[in-house]
Motif scaffolding. Structure first.
Motif, short mmCIF file in Angstrom:
data_model
loop_
_atom_site.label_atom_id
_atom_site.label_comp_id
_atom_site.label_asym_id
_atom_site.label_seq_id
_atom_site.Cartn_x
_atom_site.Cartn_y
_atom_site.Cartn_z
N LEU A 1 1.62 -1.31 0.10
CA LEU A 1 0.04 -0.03 -0.16
C LEU A 1 0.61 0.92 0.16
CD1 LEU A 1 -2.31 -1.23 2.37
CD2 LEU A 1 -3.26 -0.55 0.07
N GLY A 2 1.91 1.12 0.83
CA GLY A 2 2.89 2.68 0.58
C GLY A 2 3.16 2.66 -0.41
N GLU A 3 3.90 1.56 -1.36
CA GLU A 3 4.49 1.81 -2.54
C GLU A 3 3.20 2.22 -3.58
OE1 GLU A 3 7.32 1.35 -3.11
OE2 GLU A 3 8.53 0.44 -1.62
N GLN A 4 2.61 2.02 -3.13
CA GLN A 4 1.32 2.23 -4.14
C GLN A 4 1.20 3.73 -4.22
OE1 GLN A 4 -2.48 0.10 -5.10
NE2 GLN A 4 -1.62 -1.36 -3.59
N SER A 5 1.51 4.18 -2.58
CA SER A 5 0.22 5.37 -2.29
C SER A 5 1.56 6.09 -3.09
CB SER A 5 0.76 5.64 -0.43
OG SER A 5 0.26 6.96 -0.32
N LEU A 6 3.26 5.91 -2.38
CA LEU A 6 4.01 7.20 -3.04
C LEU A 6 4.67 7.02 -4.36
CD1 LEU A 6 7.36 7.96 -2.64
CD2 LEU A 6 8.04 5.60 -2.91
N ASP A 7 4.12 6.58 -5.61
CA ASP A 7 4.30 6.01 -6.77
C ASP A 7 2.57 7.23 -6.95
OD1 ASP A 7 6.02 4.14 -7.18
OD2 ASP A 7 4.36 2.98 -7.76
N LEU A 8 1.56 7.28 -6.25
CA LEU A 8 0.71 8.59 -6.77
C LEU A 8 0.98 9.74 -6.24
CD1 LEU A 8 -1.85 8.74 -8.18
CD2 LEU A 8 -2.74 8.03 -5.31
N HIS A 9 1.70 9.47 -5.01
CA HIS A 9 2.35 10.89 -5.00
C HIS A 9 3.60 11.39 -5.30
CE1 HIS A 9 0.20 11.33 -0.98
NE2 HIS A 9 0.44 10.46 -0.31
N ARG A 10 4.12 10.35 -6.35
CA ARG A 10 5.36 11.14 -7.31
C ARG A 10 4.75 11.48 -8.95
NH1 ARG A 10 10.15 6.52 -5.62
NH2 ARG A 10 11.61 7.98 -3.99
N THR A 11 3.56 10.97 -8.71
CA THR A 11 3.00 11.48 -10.22
C THR A 11 2.60 12.65 -10.09
OG1 THR A 11 2.37 8.87 -10.48
CG2 THR A 11 0.70 10.81 -11.57
N LEU A 12 2.09 12.92 -8.86
CA LEU A 12 1.13 14.49 -8.29
C LEU A 12 2.77 14.92 -8.46
CD1 LEU A 12 -1.93 12.93 -6.21
CD2 LEU A 12 -1.98 14.34 -8.23
N GLY A 13 3.87 14.82 -8.46
CA GLY A 13 4.42 16.00 -7.77
C GLY A 13 4.69 16.34 -6.26
N ASP A 14 4.40 15.36 -5.39
CA ASP A 14 4.00 16.12 -4.04
C ASP A 14 4.99 15.65 -3.36
OD1 ASP A 14 2.81 16.37 -1.89
OD2 ASP A 14 1.87 14.77 -1.81
N ARG A 15 6.16 16.49 -2.67
CA ARG A 15 7.23 16.02 -2.33
C ARG A 15 6.82 15.83 -0.75
NH1 ARG A 15 11.53 20.93 -3.09
NH2 ARG A 15 10.05 21.95 -2.56
N GLU A 16 5.64 16.56 -0.50
CA GLU A 16 5.25 16.35 1.50
C GLU A 16 4.94 14.89 0.93
OE1 GLU A 16 2.46 18.22 4.98
OE2 GLU A 16 2.24 18.41 2.14
N GLY A 17 3.90 14.59 0.28
CA GLY A 17 3.57 12.98 0.64
C GLY A 17 4.50 12.13 0.06
N CYS A 18 5.89 12.32 -0.69
CA CYS A 18 6.61 11.27 -1.01
C CYS A 18 7.58 11.59 0.61
CB CYS A 18 7.48 11.83 -1.91
SG CYS A 18 6.57 12.08 -3.25
N ALA A 19 8.17 12.62 0.76
CA ALA A 19 8.79 12.28 1.95
C ALA A 19 8.06 11.91 3.74
CB ALA A 19 8.99 13.40 3.10
N ILE A 20 6.86 11.79 3.46
CA ILE A 20 6.09 11.06 4.34
C ILE A 20 6.12 9.56 4.25
CG2 ILE A 20 4.07 10.87 5.81
CD1 ILE A 20 3.35 14.22 5.39
N GLU A 21 5.76 8.90 2.90
CA GLU A 21 5.28 7.91 3.34
C GLU A 21 6.87 7.46 2.72
OE1 GLU A 21 2.86 4.93 2.75
OE2 GLU A 21 1.63 6.55 2.39
N LEU A 22 7.57 8.33 2.21
CA LEU A 22 9.45 7.24 2.30
C LEU A 22 9.87 6.66 3.89
CD1 LEU A 22 11.17 9.26 -0.25
CD2 LEU A 22 10.58 6.92 -0.19
N ASN A 23 9.34 7.53 4.40
CA ASN A 23 9.22 7.18 5.97
C ASN A 23 9.24 6.23 6.99
OD1 ASN A 23 10.29 8.27 8.87
ND2 ASN A 23 8.20 8.41 9.12
N ASN A 24 7.64 6.26 6.36
CA ASN A 24 6.78 4.86 6.66
C ASN A 24 7.42 3.74 6.01
OD1 ASN A 24 5.23 7.14 8.35
ND2 ASN A 24 3.92 6.89 6.51
#
Length: 1021
Positions: free
Chosen positions: A827-850
């Protein structure tokens, strides 16, 4: 400092400041591991010479065994080669045991700096200074960098001093001043650079600036009770002061043919008490008076304008052959009386059918005279007209005026009289003897003690009364009149009693002594100023009193406009109140777009204006508008929290903390304000968490929740309950948190808010899980998962991307908390891919930590490290405070792998950032983690001190140790007791608890002085 142009070299390396790698003028991709950068730096520090691999490994992993360190080096070396790209061939291995970096054609600032320093010529040193763009490897916390960094800093300082001394010898003090200022920036605590700058400024003809250098130095050292300028620096200051005093007392323009000093005459009343302090102010005003023919001393009532003007005039009397004449104007009721008052003081009689101003002009035209016009504010227009006319006609006349506001005529110098220096209650030293010495260095304390001795002969500053005296002086903000009136009460009250009664300055600070009637009480002084205002100025002054701790222009326009004042009038009226010294303004140029500046009252003025507001029956209405404005601000911040511009919202709310408290207090008092108070408290819970104010936040939330009119099951009540539960969690109070989450959940179910139900279920599951009720926690997680899945919908639907990101993130967290780490990873990898598609650095940073934490648990340590380092890099680029989470997680991972040096570097960076942001809760965790590494290195005494310090920090903010960490803490304490023995353990624990928060961080970071104190104590035992 010279700004360097971008290098045209194929490869450019910058080690001064943050380390940078640029290829063909563009930044190179950062290596995944910071160790790769530090490896490159170590090679560059050896100027391209071959370096033993074993030595490099030892430097990078000093706590690992040789075999492990050598193993660690290989992936770091590979990472560096990848980062260098087409330039990777420069990383060479002359033999299997060594590495070197080939430097031909490479632009390296460090290499050029070292070469220029070695050259030693003036041009070379100038190049070296330009290359020094900040501390060597500024962001590196490795142990080996300290000596290299300090060495280059010393080289730069030496170059600057050499350049400055050369310029002075060549008769170029301006250039010397520039170099010495640069040196002071690098080494603000160095006496030698301060002296050099003072000498250069003096030779450049600016003695006053030279003296200010010393004053700034003493101010810098004030927070360190044991620090003071050395004897040479102090002696230079005294010499320059003495020379300046001689200049002050010398005639401005010698009288033609004069062979003796002119007789001192005029009319200057003698003060009944000594003027305390103000030496620098007297010298500054005297210099301004020599430079300008009209100088006006401005400031609020009671600040000491008249006393300062009289002292300056008395010291300057010898400069004026025809005397110094002080004209008191406070008793006049009409501006038409000003000329007559001046004439009366000068002994000039009015002539029939001849304007008095004409007679004054003819009398003064040929005289060299200083005229002091005291208290001009109520006859300002007349004073301005007379002063302008006299100065135009009388070439040797100078005028010194005192007023709440300037005269505003051509050539006037407006000089604001500052408050007396006051102690900062947050920086008082713990040692009582040191405290007494420190306090007597403040002018406000000196004044209080001397005036108290006037009414009680045996009064002294003692260890028993030092703290309340400091509190009095700080609360009265250095106002001489207020301090004198407070000191007069020692005839009837103890100093402690005076301090506790200062909540109402105006009623306490009364005196019937020999002062002008308008200054016998602060209330009378403020009445005098208030009566001089226009009707609209009075209305605004009253309404501004609802603000606490200051306000912005926008807030004043929203809160104070209304009957009799339009919003468009506010800015001009505020400017007028500032000019009349009733309001102060401080600009924040660095944050101009967010906060162009703030206004504030002196506390005594605010109390007075509040009384006037209540007397005009406006208090409730204006306080309600104040509450409405800050409710809108808080809810706006809550809506944006964790989304965009979080740092901006944090700064805005931080600046308004006192106003937010005042708005909450009014909501509790206002019978119709219960719902507004509930909304405001609920919107602020993330702020209280960020500020580490858990106790205060829960107090305000609980008070809002118990109001009779706040019991309806509204969204505001549900959010307030949820907020109190979050703060209870932060304190480790899981029982209360569970109860509040359950109540919040019940209301959200009643309201049918699916996303809030799911979020609250997840939070309740976390608490239930920590309490050991795993079956109940699993049921909560499963229900939350079902709700999220029903809300998220099609993960591939781009229109739902934002909602999908949130849902996937929550689903991943739920899976993690129930122990389903494989699903959490997916689930985290799916979320990370979606954040990257959106260019959402904040979401990427949170998901990468998790994801880093999940990979760690699944045993993929390399992936875990990569994920956490990516998260750190993203948070660092955003300047986001949440960088602390992956930093500490990476530290734990490194510690778990036995890489204690890397772990320590993570924890130390976390501590530095915690101190910068004021995050005490996370700093407590970092102190505990460093203690863990120290225990592993058999440094039990220091570990126990840090554990004691951490416990003290937790106690100060009401943050309990999480229950899931208590078992590990108990084990550490038992291990330490066995290693040290009960007596030594208790002593170390108490020593740690006695450290302030700042001292604890400094000690953990290796502060040599604190460490030396503990080392000496251990040896003594």
């Amino acid at each position: 400092m010279t700004v360097l142009e971008t290098s045209s070299a194929a490869l450019s390396l910058r080690l001064f400041g943050p380390m940078q790698i640029r290829m063909a003028g563009h930044p190179a991709p950062a290596p995944h591991s910071r160790k790769s950068l530090w490896l490159l730096a170590l090679l560059l520090l050896r100027h391209g010479r071959p370096v033993e691999r074993d030595w490099l490994a030892e430097m990078l992993w000093p706590d690992a065994d040789a075999a492990q360190a050598a193993t660690n080096l290989r992936p770091v070396l590979s990472g560096l080669r990848r980062a260098l790209g087409s330039e990777r061939s420069r990383l060479q291995s002359p033999n299997p045991h060594t590495l070197c970096f080939e430097l031909s054609g490479v632009d390296v600032d460090l290499i050029a700096f070292d070469a220029a320093i070695s050259d030693g010529g003036a041009e070379a040193l100038t190049r070296a200074v330009a290359l020094y763009q900040g501390p060597l490897l500024e962001s590196c916390a490795e142990e080996w960098v300290g000596q290299e960094r300090e060495s280059r800093k010393r080289d730069c300082l030496k170059a600057l001093r050499t350049l400055a001394e050369t310029a002075l010898a060549a008769g170029d003090p301006a250039t010397a001043t520039r170099h010495y200022r640069h040196a002071v920036e690098l080494d603000p605590w160095g006496d030698g650079t301060r002296r050099g700058l003072m000498e250069a400024l003096t030779q450049n003809g600016d003695t006053n600036a030279a003296l200010q250098v010393y004053r700034d130095f003493t101010q810098l050292l004030r927070n360190d009770p044991g620090a003071a300028p050395d004897q040479q620096t102090s002696a230079l200051y005294r010499r320059l002061r003495a020379e300046a005093d001689k200049t002050t007392h010398a005639p401005v323009r010698p009288l033609p043919g004069a062979e003796r000093e002119p007789a001192v005459n005029g009319r200057l009343p003698h003060a009944l008490t000594d003027l305390i302090g103000r030496e620098d102010e007297r010298m500054e005003v005297a210099m301004r008076l020599r430079q300008s023919r009209l100088t006006t001393l401005t400031g609020p009532g009671g600040i000491g304008k008249t006393r300062l003007a009289a002292a300056v005039a008395n010291e300057a009397a010898r400069e004026y052959a025809d005397g110094v004449w002080l004209v008191a104007l406070e008793a006049l009721s009409d501006g038409s009386q000003v000329a007559a008052q001046i004439a009366g003081v000068l002994g000039l009689k009015e002539e029939p059918e001849r304007p008095l101003l004409q007679s004054l002009t003819e009398r003064l035209r040929a005289q060299r005279l200083l005229l002091v016009l005291d208290n001009c504010e109520h006859v300002l227009e007349s004073c301005a007209q007379i002063a302008e006319g006299l100065l135009q006609e009388c070439a040797d006349l100078r005028i010194l005026t005192t007023s709440r506001e300037p005269l505003r005529i051509t050539g006037e110098t407006d000089w604001t009289v500052p408050s007396l220096t006051t102690p900062s209650l947050s920086h008082l030293p713990p040692g009582r003897a040191t405290l007494l010495r420190m306090l007597m260095g403040y002018e406000s304390v000196q004044l209080f003690v001397e005036r108290a001795q006037g009414v009680q002969k045996g009064f002294q500053l003692t260890q028993g009364n030092a703290l309340p005296v400091a509190q009095i002086c700080a609360r009265l903000e250095g106002s001489p009149l207020a301090i004198e009136l407070a000191a007069a009460w020692v005839r009837a009250l103890t100093v402690d009693q005076i301090a506790t009664r200062l909540d109402n300055h105006l009623n306490l600070l009364t005196d019937g002594g020999p002062t002008p009637p308008r200054q016998q009480t602060l209330r009378a002084t403020l009445d005098w100023s208030y009566d001089l205002l226009s009707d609209t100025e009075r209305v605004l002054l009253r309404r501004l009193s609802v603000f606490a701790g200051g306000w912005s222009l926008e807030a004043a326009e929203r809160v104070c406009a209304g009957a009799s004042i339009a919003p468009s009038q506010i800015v001009d009226l505020l400017d007028s109140l500032v000019n009349k010294s009733l309001v102060t303004f401080k600009s924040h140029e660095a944050e101009a777009q967010e906060a162009p500046g703030r206004y504030r009252f002196l506390e005594m003025t605010r109390q007075y204006a509040r009384e006037r507001l209540a007397a005009n029956d406006e208090l409730d209405a204006v306080r309600s508008r104040h509450r409405d404005h800050f409710l809108e601000l808080a809810e706006g911040a809550y809506a944006q929290w964790r989304r965009v511009d979080e740092a901006k919202w944090r700064r805005r709310l931080e600046a308004e903390r006192d106003n937010l408290r005042a708005a909450l207090d009014w909501s509790a008092e206002d019978k119709r304000g219960a719902q507004d108070g509930l909304r405001l408290a609920g919107a602020l819970f993330p702020s209280w968490s960020a500020w580490n104010e858990y106790r205060e936040g829960r107090m305000f939330l609980q008070r809002a929740l118990i109001q009779p009119d706040a019991q309806a099951p509204t969204a505001a009540r549900a959010r307030a309950l949820f907020g109190e539960a979050i703060l209870a969690q932060r304190q480790g109070d899981d029982t209360a948190a569970r109860s509040q989450f359950e109540q919040s959940l019940s209301i959200f179910r009643e309201l049918g808010d699916t996303m809030q139900i799911a979020s609250t279920l997840g939070s309740l599951g976390d608490v239930t899980h920590r309490q050991g009720d795993h079956d109940a926690a699993r049921a909560l997680y499963e229900e939350a998962q079902t709700l999220y899945q029903s809300t998220v919908g099609d993960f591939q639907n781009a229109e739902n991307n934002d909602r999908n990101c949130a849902g996937l993130s929550h689903l991943g967290l739920l899976a993690f908390n129930r122990g389903d780490y494989v699903s959490a990873s997916e689930l985290g990898e799916q979320s990370l891919d979606l954040h990257r598609t959106l260019g959402d650095r904040e979401g990427c940073a949170i998901e990468l930590n998790n994801l880093g934490n999940v990979a760690w648990i699944l045993g993929d340590h390399a992936l875990a490290r990569t994920r956490l380092e990516e998260s750190i890099d993203l948070f660092r680029m955003m300047g986001d405070q949440r960088i602390l989470f992956p930093l500490n997680n990476l530290g734990r991972l490194m510690c778990d792998r036995g890489d204690r040096a890397s772990a320590r570097a993570c924890y130390e960076e976390s501590l530095i950032l915690c101190q910068e942001w004021g995050d005490k809760a996370t700093s407590a965790e970092s102190l505990e983690e460093i203690a863990t590494t120290l225990l592993a290195q058999n440094e039990a005494a220091k570990a126990v001190r840090l554990l004691g310090a951490s416990q003290s920090v937790r106690d100060s903010i009401g943050a309990l140790l999480p229950s899931d960490k208590q078992e590990e803490r108990d084990r550490q304490i038992e291990q330490s007791r066995q290693a040290l023995g009960d007596t030594a353990f208790d002593a170390a624990w108490d020593k740690g608890r006695a450290l302030t928060w700042e001292q604890a961080i400094a000690y953990a970071l290796g502060d040599a002085e604190i460490d030396a104190i503990f080392t000496q104590e251990s040896r003594a035992k």
